[in-house]
Design an enzyme around this catalytic site. Structure first.
Site, PDB file in Angstrom:
ATOM      1  N   CYS A 112      37.888 -14.155   9.400  1.00 25.67           N
ATOM      2  CA  CYS A 112      37.323 -15.024  10.433  1.00 25.67           C
ATOM      3  C   CYS A 112      36.542 -14.136  11.407  1.00 25.67           C
ATOM      4  CB  CYS A 112      38.474 -15.748  11.128  1.00 25.67           C
ATOM      5  SG  CYS A 112      37.959 -16.767  12.490  1.00 25.67           S
ATOM      6  N   CYS A 123      32.698 -25.576  25.502  1.00 28.31           N
ATOM      7  CA  CYS A 123      33.646 -26.652  25.175  1.00 28.31           C
ATOM      8  C   CYS A 123      34.852 -26.610  26.120  1.00 28.31           C
ATOM      9  CB  CYS A 123      34.113 -26.524  23.731  1.00 28.31           C
ATOM     10  SG  CYS A 123      32.750 -26.637  22.570  1.00 28.31           S
ATOM     11  N   CYS A 126      38.144 -24.785  24.918  1.00 22.04           N
ATOM     12  CA  CYS A 126      38.033 -23.475  24.255  1.00 22.04           C
ATOM     13  C   CYS A 126      38.099 -22.329  25.250  1.00 22.04           C
ATOM     14  CB  CYS A 126      36.725 -23.419  23.465  1.00 22.04           C
ATOM     15  SG  CYS A 126      36.401 -21.811  22.733  1.00 22.04           S
ATOM     16  N   CYS A 343      40.085 -19.388  19.541  1.00 20.78           N
ATOM     17  CA  CYS A 343      39.410 -18.114  19.675  1.00 20.78           C
ATOM     18  C   CYS A 343      39.353 -17.715  21.143  1.00 20.78           C
ATOM     19  CB  CYS A 343      38.019 -18.201  19.074  1.00 20.78           C
ATOM     20  SG  CYS A 343      37.106 -19.633  19.637  1.00 20.78           S
TER      21      CYS A 343
HETATM   22  N1  SAH Z   1      31.517 -22.229  17.769  1.00 23.24           N
HETATM   23  C1  SAH Z   1      31.915 -22.637  16.482  1.00 23.24           C
HETATM   24  C2  SAH Z   1      32.812 -21.649  15.780  1.00 23.24           C
HETATM   25  C3  SAH Z   1      33.829 -20.952  16.603  1.00 23.24           C
HETATM   26  S1  SAH Z   1      35.109 -21.959  17.286  1.00 23.24           S
HETATM   27  C4  SAH Z   1      32.557 -24.011  16.539  1.00 23.24           C
HETATM   28  O1  SAH Z   1      32.805 -24.510  17.615  1.00 23.24           O
HETATM   29  O2  SAH Z   1      32.747 -24.572  15.457  1.00 23.24           O
HETATM   30  C5  SAH Z   1      36.136 -22.170  15.859  1.00 23.24           C
HETATM   31  C6  SAH Z   1      37.034 -23.378  15.905  1.00 23.24           C
HETATM   32  O3  SAH Z   1      38.089 -23.186  16.868  1.00 23.24           O
HETATM   33  C7  SAH Z   1      36.318 -24.671  16.326  1.00 23.24           C
HETATM   34  O4  SAH Z   1      36.571 -25.704  15.414  1.00 23.24           O
HETATM   35  C8  SAH Z   1      36.918 -24.925  17.671  1.00 23.24           C
HETATM   36  O5  SAH Z   1      36.843 -26.273  17.988  1.00 23.24           O
HETATM   37  C9  SAH Z   1      38.330 -24.411  17.512  1.00 23.24           C
HETATM   38  N2  SAH Z   1      39.041 -24.240  18.789  1.00 23.24           N
HETATM   39  C10 SAH Z   1      38.567 -23.839  19.980  1.00 23.24           C
HETATM   40  N3  SAH Z   1      39.533 -23.853  20.921  1.00 23.24           N
HETATM   41  C11 SAH Z   1      40.666 -24.276  20.316  1.00 23.24           C
HETATM   42  C12 SAH Z   1      42.015 -24.488  20.747  1.00 23.24           C
HETATM   43  N4  SAH Z   1      42.391 -24.283  22.002  1.00 23.24           N
HETATM   44  N5  SAH Z   1      42.912 -24.928  19.816  1.00 23.24           N
HETATM   45  C13 SAH Z   1      42.551 -25.122  18.532  1.00 23.24           C
HETATM   46  N6  SAH Z   1      41.306 -24.932  18.063  1.00 23.24           N
HETATM   47  C14 SAH Z   1      40.364 -24.510  18.941  1.00 23.24           C
HETATM   48 FE1  SF4 Z   2      32.784 -24.499  21.674  1.00 19.41          FE
HETATM   49 FE2  SF4 Z   2      34.321 -22.338  21.679  1.00 19.41          FE
HETATM   50 FE3  SF4 Z   2      32.958 -23.001  19.438  1.00 19.41          FE
HETATM   51 FE4  SF4 Z   2      31.685 -22.086  21.625  1.00 19.41          FE
HETATM   52  S1  SF4 Z   2      33.160 -20.974  20.385  1.00 19.41           S
HETATM   53  S2  SF4 Z   2      31.097 -23.836  20.393  1.00 19.41           S
HETATM   54  S3  SF4 Z   2      32.847 -22.960  23.298  1.00 19.41           S
HETATM   55  S4  SF4 Z   2      34.600 -24.155  20.397  1.00 19.41           S
END
Ligand code: SAH
Ligand code: SF4
Length: 355
Positions: A112, A123, A126, A343
């Site tokens: 990953c 987001c 996140c 992440c």
């Molecule tokens: N930016 C891209 C890829 C990185 S994030 C994206 O958003 O798809 C990778 C995954 O982790 C995404 O599906 C995101 O929604 C998820 N993610 C982020 N924060 C999270 C959390 N607190 N718990 C579970 N999954 C989370």
């Molecule tokens: Fe959203 Fe986090 Fe994925 Fe960026 S890395 S797009 S803030 S989930």
């Protein structure tokens, strides 16, 4: 100074004389994981000096390493400018039958990777979003994550591995560097990770999904959908105001057919927000006509988060609703994946420990 990890073999052939030297250098770097020109034993001394003067390797130093119960390893890497990123090695045991019908267990490695330092998308759930956006990763910094993890775990050059761009950052927001990294990783005489084994996870930049489709690389696509109506999705992912659900669905539908076999829709489940069967029902109709799979993700709580983890019961009900109606739905189960999905958490931990 140029970064050697940013070269495709053909491009290196253009710069090295005689051109077969490119293959030798490639073998040292991508098959033997050597990161100093002076250690490339079959090259003449003058060439080694010349290469060292002209090209540099990309710094990817292990700052922290954590093993989860199920064997997944999370890395915190330090880059040339002192910033840090995360990457994770996920181990999955697969059962296969051999030619005599005997069950054999094989290990499947998935890496990953991060694509940016921080993220612009912001987001609400996140942790990466909290630290804001610092910069895009260079293509060599994406490639170096793979080499470093392979080397650290003695993963043999012949072992097939999968890549998911699900670490920190929005991969499609770093489009050109991402594409170059994907191509370098798939180089036949290099790491040879086929584009079919590489999955781009995106928060849904529809215009870039379209652009990616036009490139016809053969990569797999995962869409972080998380909500079935624009009102909630815009609260979770502000960018949804510019690229709403219908534009994403359209972009996915337009994605080249041969690459469309099973687009993954990720659905982050948060208690009392999007975990009801009404949402499952809407999701089913949204994905109607698309060869899709759904992956339910438990929200992974972190300090300061305003959301809650759903109950197992609701997750199972949601999954069953979709499966019963012919839409394949899985629940992300691996602890390592759970942690890595959220992440930014390892990085945040490191920060707290140092502050
Ligand atoms: N930016 C891209 C890829 C990185 S994030 C994206 O958003 O798809 C990778 C995954 O982790 C995404 O599906 C995101 O929604 C998820 N993610 C982020 N924060 C999270 C959390 N607190 N718990 C579970 N999954 C989370
Ligand atoms: Fe959203 Fe986090 Fe994925 Fe960026 S890395 S797009 S803030 S989930």
């Amino acid at each position: 100074m140029k970064y050697i990890l940013e070269y495709k073999e053909k491009e290196l052939e253009q710069e090295l004389k005689p051109s077969f030297r490119a293959r030798q250098v490639y073998t040292w770097i991508f098959k033997k994981y050597v990161d100093k020109f002076e250690d490339m034993k079959n090259l003449p001394k003058e060439l080694k000096t010349e290469l060292s003067a002209k090209y540099s390797f990309t710094k990817m130093e292990i700052k922290k390493k954590e093993k989860s119960e199920d064997g997944c390893i999370k890395y915190l890497f330090e880059l040339e400018d002192g910033h840090t990123i995360e990457a994770v090695l996920l181990l999955m045991k697969k059962k296969k039958e051999d030619e005599n019908g005997k069950i054999i267990k094989s290990e499947q490695y998935t890496f990953c990777l991060s694509s940016q330092i921080g993220c612009k998308v912001g987001c609400a759930f996140c942790l990466t979003a909290k630290s804001g956006f610092v910069r895009n990763l260079r293509s060599s910094e994406i490639v170096a994550q793979v080499i470093k993890i392979k080397k650290d775990n003695n993963i043999n050059e012949d072992k097939a591995v999968n890549i998911v761009y699900m670490g920190m950052g929005e991969p499609l927001d770093n489009f050109d560097n991402l594409i170059r990294a994907i191509e370098i990783l798939s180089e036949e005489n290099g790491l040879s990770i086929s584009t079919r084994r590489q999955t781009i996870s995106t928060s849904g930049i529809s215009s870039k999904i379209k652009k990616l489709g036009e490139k016809n690389l053969g990569v797999q696509l995962a869409i972080s959908l998380h909500a079935v109506d624009d009102e909630l999705r815009s609260k979770l992912i502000p960018m949804n105001k510019a690229y709403n659900i219908s534009t994403i669905i359209q972009a996915v539908k337009d994605f080249p057919k041969d690459m469309r076999k099973g687009i993954m829709f990720e659905y982050l489940v948060m208690k009392d927000l999007n975990d009801g069967l009404d949402s499952a029902k809407k999701l089913l109709s949204l994905l109607n006509g698309i060869k899709a799979k759904v992956n339910l993700i438990y929200f992974n709580p972190h300090i300061g988060a305003n959301f809650q983890r759903p109950t197992r019961e609701n997750m199972l009900k949601f999954q069953k609703y979709l499966n019963d109606r012919g839409l394949i739905c899985t629940i992300r189960s691996s602890k390592g994946l759970d942690i890595s999905a959220a992440c930014g958490q390892l990085k945040e931990k490191e920060k707290n420990e140092y502050n």
